[in-house]
Design a protein around this motif. Structure first.
Motif, short mmCIF file in Angstrom:
data_model
loop_
_atom_site.label_atom_id
_atom_site.label_comp_id
_atom_site.label_asym_id
_atom_site.label_seq_id
_atom_site.Cartn_x
_atom_site.Cartn_y
_atom_site.Cartn_z
N ALA A 46 0.82 -1.21 0.00
CA ALA A 46 0.00 0.00 0.00
C ALA A 46 0.86 1.26 0.00
O ALA A 46 0.56 2.23 -0.71
N ALA A 47 1.95 1.26 0.78
CA ALA A 47 2.82 2.43 0.84
C ALA A 47 3.51 2.68 -0.50
O ALA A 47 3.57 3.82 -0.98
N VAL A 52 3.57 5.65 -6.17
CA VAL A 52 3.71 5.52 -7.62
C VAL A 52 3.22 6.75 -8.38
O VAL A 52 3.92 7.24 -9.28
N PRO A 53 2.05 7.33 -8.08
CA PRO A 53 1.64 8.53 -8.82
C PRO A 53 2.56 9.73 -8.59
O PRO A 53 2.62 10.63 -9.42
N LEU A 72 -6.68 4.91 -10.44
CA LEU A 72 -6.45 3.65 -11.17
C LEU A 72 -4.99 3.20 -11.07
O LEU A 72 -4.70 2.02 -10.89
N VAL A 73 -4.08 4.15 -11.16
CA VAL A 73 -2.65 3.81 -11.04
C VAL A 73 -2.35 3.23 -9.66
O VAL A 73 -1.64 2.24 -9.53
N VAL A 74 -2.89 3.84 -8.61
CA VAL A 74 -2.66 3.35 -7.25
C VAL A 74 -3.25 1.95 -7.07
O VAL A 74 -2.60 1.05 -6.54
N CYS A 75 -4.49 1.75 -7.53
CA CYS A 75 -5.13 0.44 -7.37
C CYS A 75 -4.39 -0.65 -8.13
O CYS A 75 -4.13 -1.73 -7.58
N LEU A 76 -4.04 -0.39 -9.37
CA LEU A 76 -3.34 -1.39 -10.16
C LEU A 76 -1.93 -1.64 -9.63
O LEU A 76 -1.45 -2.78 -9.62
N SER A 77 -1.28 -0.60 -9.14
CA SER A 77 0.05 -0.77 -8.54
C SER A 77 -0.03 -1.63 -7.29
O SER A 77 0.80 -2.50 -7.07
N PHE A 78 -1.05 -1.38 -6.46
CA PHE A 78 -1.22 -2.18 -5.25
C PHE A 78 -1.44 -3.65 -5.60
O PHE A 78 -0.85 -4.54 -4.99
#
Length: 106
Positions: A46-47, A52-53, A72-78
């Motif tokens: 999560a951190a 990432v963004p 979307l970037v945060v969710c997909l990265s997680f």
């Protein structure tokens, strides 16, 4: 100083704190031992996903499109980082698969 909008935020925070204290107390009385290693893997994912963004340049200037893009970037990265970190043990993965009735990638 007008604290009209601050009162709901404080009451929500205290409510969440109270619920967590009750849950933590009941977990201790049941003798449940949480998987600390797995919890830290999820928190790490999560951190990193939240950063990432900040690291990647956003192709949009401002507004809702940028907000949706970053979400979307945060969710997909997680999801990607959690998949690589494998926070759940094999037995936990099998129980999750039985519960959702399909094979998950966790």
């Amino acid at each position: 100083m007008d604290s009209g909008l601050l009162a709901p935020a404080i009451s929500l925070g205290l409510g969440y704190l109270l619920v967590n204290i009750i849950i933590a107390g009941s977990i201790q009385t049941l003798g449940y031992r949480p998987d600390i290693k797995g919890i830290f893997k999820i928190l790490f994912a999560a951190a990193i996903a939240a950063l990432v963004p900040v690291i990647l340049p956003t192709p949009f200037d401002a507004g809702w499109v940028k907000l949706i893009y970053n979400a979307l970037v945060v969710c997909l990265s997680f999801l990607l980082i959690a998949w690589l970190a494998k926070p759940f043990e094999q037995s936990e993965r099998e129980r999750i698969d039985l519960m959702i009735k399909c094979r998950s990638f966790t």
